[in-house]
Motif scaffolding. Structure first.
Motif, PDB file in Angstrom:
ATOM      1  N   ALA A   1     -71.928  29.189   4.771  1.00  0.00           N
ATOM      2  CA  ALA A   1     -72.102  27.935   5.522  1.00  0.00           C
ATOM      3  C   ALA A   1     -70.783  27.168   5.583  1.00  0.00           C
ATOM      4  N   ARG A   2     -70.014  27.229   4.515  1.00  0.00           N
ATOM      5  CA  ARG A   2     -68.718  26.543   4.501  1.00  0.00           C
ATOM      6  C   ARG A   2     -67.779  27.130   5.563  1.00  0.00           C
ATOM      7  N   ASP A   3     -67.730  28.471   5.641  1.00  0.00           N
ATOM      8  CA  ASP A   3     -66.895  29.123   6.661  1.00  0.00           C
ATOM      9  C   ASP A   3     -67.342  28.716   8.061  1.00  0.00           C
ATOM     10  N   ALA A   4     -68.651  28.702   8.292  1.00  0.00           N
ATOM     11  CA  ALA A   4     -69.182  28.308   9.604  1.00  0.00           C
ATOM     12  C   ALA A   4     -68.772  26.873   9.928  1.00  0.00           C
ATOM     13  N   ARG A   5     -68.881  25.976   8.940  1.00  0.00           N
ATOM     14  CA  ARG A   5     -68.482  24.578   9.140  1.00  0.00           C
ATOM     15  C   ARG A   5     -66.987  24.469   9.419  1.00  0.00           C
ATOM     16  N   ASP A   6     -66.173  25.235   8.702  1.00  0.00           N
ATOM     17  CA  ASP A   6     -64.718  25.209   8.935  1.00  0.00           C
ATOM     18  C   ASP A   6     -64.368  25.697  10.345  1.00  0.00           C
ATOM     19  N   HIS A   7     -65.035  26.752  10.806  1.00  0.00           N
ATOM     20  CA  HIS A   7     -64.788  27.247  12.164  1.00  0.00           C
ATOM     21  C   HIS A   7     -65.237  26.227  13.207  1.00  0.00           C
ATOM     22  N   ALA A   8     -66.377  25.589  12.954  1.00  0.00           N
ATOM     23  CA  ALA A   8     -66.878  24.572  13.886  1.00  0.00           C
ATOM     24  C   ALA A   8     -65.930  23.375  13.931  1.00  0.00           C
ATOM     25  N   THR A   9     -65.390  22.992  12.785  1.00  0.00           N
ATOM     26  CA  THR A   9     -64.430  21.880  12.736  1.00  0.00           C
ATOM     27  C   THR A   9     -63.161  22.235  13.503  1.00  0.00           C
ATOM     28  N   ALA A  10     -62.681  23.462  13.325  1.00  0.00           N
ATOM     29  CA  ALA A  10     -61.492  23.909  14.058  1.00  0.00           C
ATOM     30  C   ALA A  10     -61.772  23.942  15.565  1.00  0.00           C
ATOM     31  N   ALA A  11     -62.950  24.399  15.951  1.00  0.00           N
ATOM     32  CA  ALA A  11     -63.313  24.436  17.371  1.00  0.00           C
ATOM     33  C   ALA A  11     -63.327  23.031  17.951  1.00  0.00           C
ATOM     34  N   ARG A  12     -63.881  22.102  17.209  1.00  0.00           N
ATOM     35  CA  ARG A  12     -63.930  20.709  17.680  1.00  0.00           C
ATOM     36  C   ARG A  12     -62.512  20.154  17.846  1.00  0.00           C
ATOM     37  N   ALA A  13     -61.664  20.388  16.857  1.00  0.00           N
ATOM     38  CA  ALA A  13     -60.285  19.883  16.934  1.00  0.00           C
ATOM     39  C   ALA A  13     -59.551  20.466  18.140  1.00  0.00           C
ATOM     40  N   LEU A  14     -59.697  21.748  18.368  1.00  0.00           N
ATOM     41  CA  LEU A  14     -59.035  22.391  19.512  1.00  0.00           C
ATOM     42  C   LEU A  14     -59.610  21.892  20.837  1.00  0.00           C
ATOM     43  N   THR A  15     -60.901  21.630  20.880  1.00  0.00           N
ATOM     44  CA  THR A  15     -61.514  21.074  22.083  1.00  0.00           C
ATOM     45  C   THR A  15     -60.957  19.682  22.361  1.00  0.00           C
ATOM     46  N   GLU A  16     -60.764  18.892  21.305  1.00  0.00           N
ATOM     47  CA  GLU A  16     -60.173  17.557  21.467  1.00  0.00           C
ATOM     48  C   GLU A  16     -58.733  17.649  21.969  1.00  0.00           C
ATOM     49  N   VAL A  17     -57.969  18.608  21.468  1.00  0.00           N
ATOM     50  CA  VAL A  17     -56.600  18.805  21.952  1.00  0.00           C
ATOM     51  C   VAL A  17     -56.639  19.128  23.445  1.00  0.00           C
ATOM     52  N   HIS A  18     -57.518  20.039  23.814  1.00  0.00           N
ATOM     53  CA  HIS A  18     -57.652  20.400  25.228  1.00  0.00           C
ATOM     54  C   HIS A  18     -57.965  19.163  26.074  1.00  0.00           C
ATOM     55  N   ALA A  19     -58.934  18.365  25.650  1.00  0.00           N
ATOM     56  CA  ALA A  19     -59.341  17.180  26.417  1.00  0.00           C
ATOM     57  C   ALA A  19     -58.206  16.166  26.510  1.00  0.00           C
ATOM     58  N   ARG A  20     -57.501  15.951  25.422  1.00  0.00           N
ATOM     59  CA  ARG A  20     -56.397  14.976  25.425  1.00  0.00           C
ATOM     60  C   ARG A  20     -55.245  15.423  26.320  1.00  0.00           C
ATOM     61  N   VAL A  21     -54.882  16.680  26.226  1.00  0.00           N
ATOM     62  CA  VAL A  21     -53.790  17.189  27.057  1.00  0.00           C
ATOM     63  C   VAL A  21     -54.178  17.109  28.532  1.00  0.00           C
ATOM     64  N   ALA A  22     -55.412  17.478  28.847  1.00  0.00           N
ATOM     65  CA  ALA A  22     -55.864  17.406  30.238  1.00  0.00           C
ATOM     66  C   ALA A  22     -55.834  15.960  30.735  1.00  0.00           C
ATOM     67  N   GLU A  23     -56.281  15.020  29.918  1.00  0.00           N
ATOM     68  CA  GLU A  23     -56.283  13.606  30.306  1.00  0.00           C
ATOM     69  C   GLU A  23     -54.855  13.077  30.469  1.00  0.00           C
ATOM     70  N   LEU A  24     -53.985  13.392  29.533  1.00  0.00           N
ATOM     71  CA  LEU A  24     -52.602  12.937  29.642  1.00  0.00           C
ATOM     72  C   LEU A  24     -51.901  13.575  30.841  1.00  0.00           C
ATOM     73  N   ALA A  25     -52.243  14.797  31.145  1.00  0.00           N
ATOM     74  CA  ALA A  25     -51.656  15.454  32.314  1.00  0.00           C
ATOM     75  C   ALA A  25     -52.062  14.724  33.586  1.00  0.00           C
ATOM     76  N   ARG A  26     -53.325  14.287  33.648  1.00  0.00           N
ATOM     77  CA  ARG A  26     -53.772  13.518  34.818  1.00  0.00           C
ATOM     78  C   ARG A  26     -52.995  12.219  34.927  1.00  0.00           C
ATOM     79  N   HIS A  27     -52.784  11.527  33.803  1.00  0.00           N
ATOM     80  CA  HIS A  27     -52.035  10.266  33.820  1.00  0.00           C
ATOM     81  C   HIS A  27     -50.576  10.488  34.202  1.00  0.00           C
ATOM     82  N   SER A  28     -49.972  11.549  33.684  1.00  0.00           N
ATOM     83  CA  SER A  28     -48.558  11.776  33.998  1.00  0.00           C
ATOM     84  C   SER A  28     -48.366  12.146  35.458  1.00  0.00           C
ATOM     85  N   SER A  29     -49.362  12.771  36.066  1.00  0.00           N
ATOM     86  CA  SER A  29     -49.238  13.097  37.485  1.00  0.00           C
ATOM     87  C   SER A  29     -49.414  11.860  38.345  1.00  0.00           C
ATOM     88  N   ASN A  30     -49.935  10.766  37.746  1.00  0.00           N
ATOM     89  CA  ASN A  30     -50.091   9.504  38.468  1.00  0.00           C
ATOM     90  C   ASN A  30     -48.920   8.569  38.223  1.00  0.00           C
TER      91      ASN A  30
END
Length: 152
Positions: A96-125
């Motif tokens: 269960a700990r490994d599953a939680r660690d993978h889920a936490t890493a997935a969440r962090a990477l998803t947040e990076v993706h969302a932030r970069v996409a949002e900042l890219a939209r702002h920089s293009s404006n």
């Protein structure tokens, strides 16, 4: 009696930085902002900007922006791919700990993706987010092929 010149405001500095990054000349920036060429030069000097090369600088700026946009897209794609990989690892985790660690890493990477996409939209404006993203992409992906992106 002559009127005193209008004080330089942050809005003036932002306009000069933006127009300079678009490759505009000192005189063109002065005309567009309604400030004197001397005031534009004073702001540019304080901001560490130089006016040299005209069309060559504009072309280099366009190329640098295109490269940065491609690198932001690559960073967003890699973050999303990494998140998907972590989700797949969650299903096959032994504890269960490994599953939680993978889920936490997935969440962090998803947040990076969302932030970069949002900042890219702002920089293009026209926002100033681009240079921060360039530094982030450099840190994660290494400098662009062909050398230093700051000097052109």
């Amino acid at each position: 009696m002559t009127a005193l010149p209008e004080p330089i405001r942050e809005r003036d500095r932002e306009q000069v930085r933006r127009l300079h990054s678009e490759g505009k000349s000192r005189n063109e920036i002065a005309r567009l902002t309604g400030r004197s060429a001397a005031t534009v030069s004073k702001i540019a000097k304080a901001e560490g900007l130089a006016f040299a090369g005209g069309a060559r600088v504009a072309a280099a700026t366009v190329a640098r922006r295109a490269d940065a946009a491609a690198r932001r897209e690559q960073l967003a794609d890699e973050a999303l791919d990494g998140a998907l990989g972590q989700v797949a690892r969650t299903a096959g985790a032994e504890t269960a700990r490994d599953a939680r660690d993978h889920a936490t890493a997935a969440r962090a990477l998803t947040e990076v993706h969302a932030r970069v996409a949002e900042l890219a939209r702002h920089s293009s404006n026209g926002s100033s987010g681009g240079s921060m993203l360039d530094r982030l992409a450099d840190a994660l992906l290494g400098p662009p092929a062909g050398g230093d992106h700051e000097g052109g």
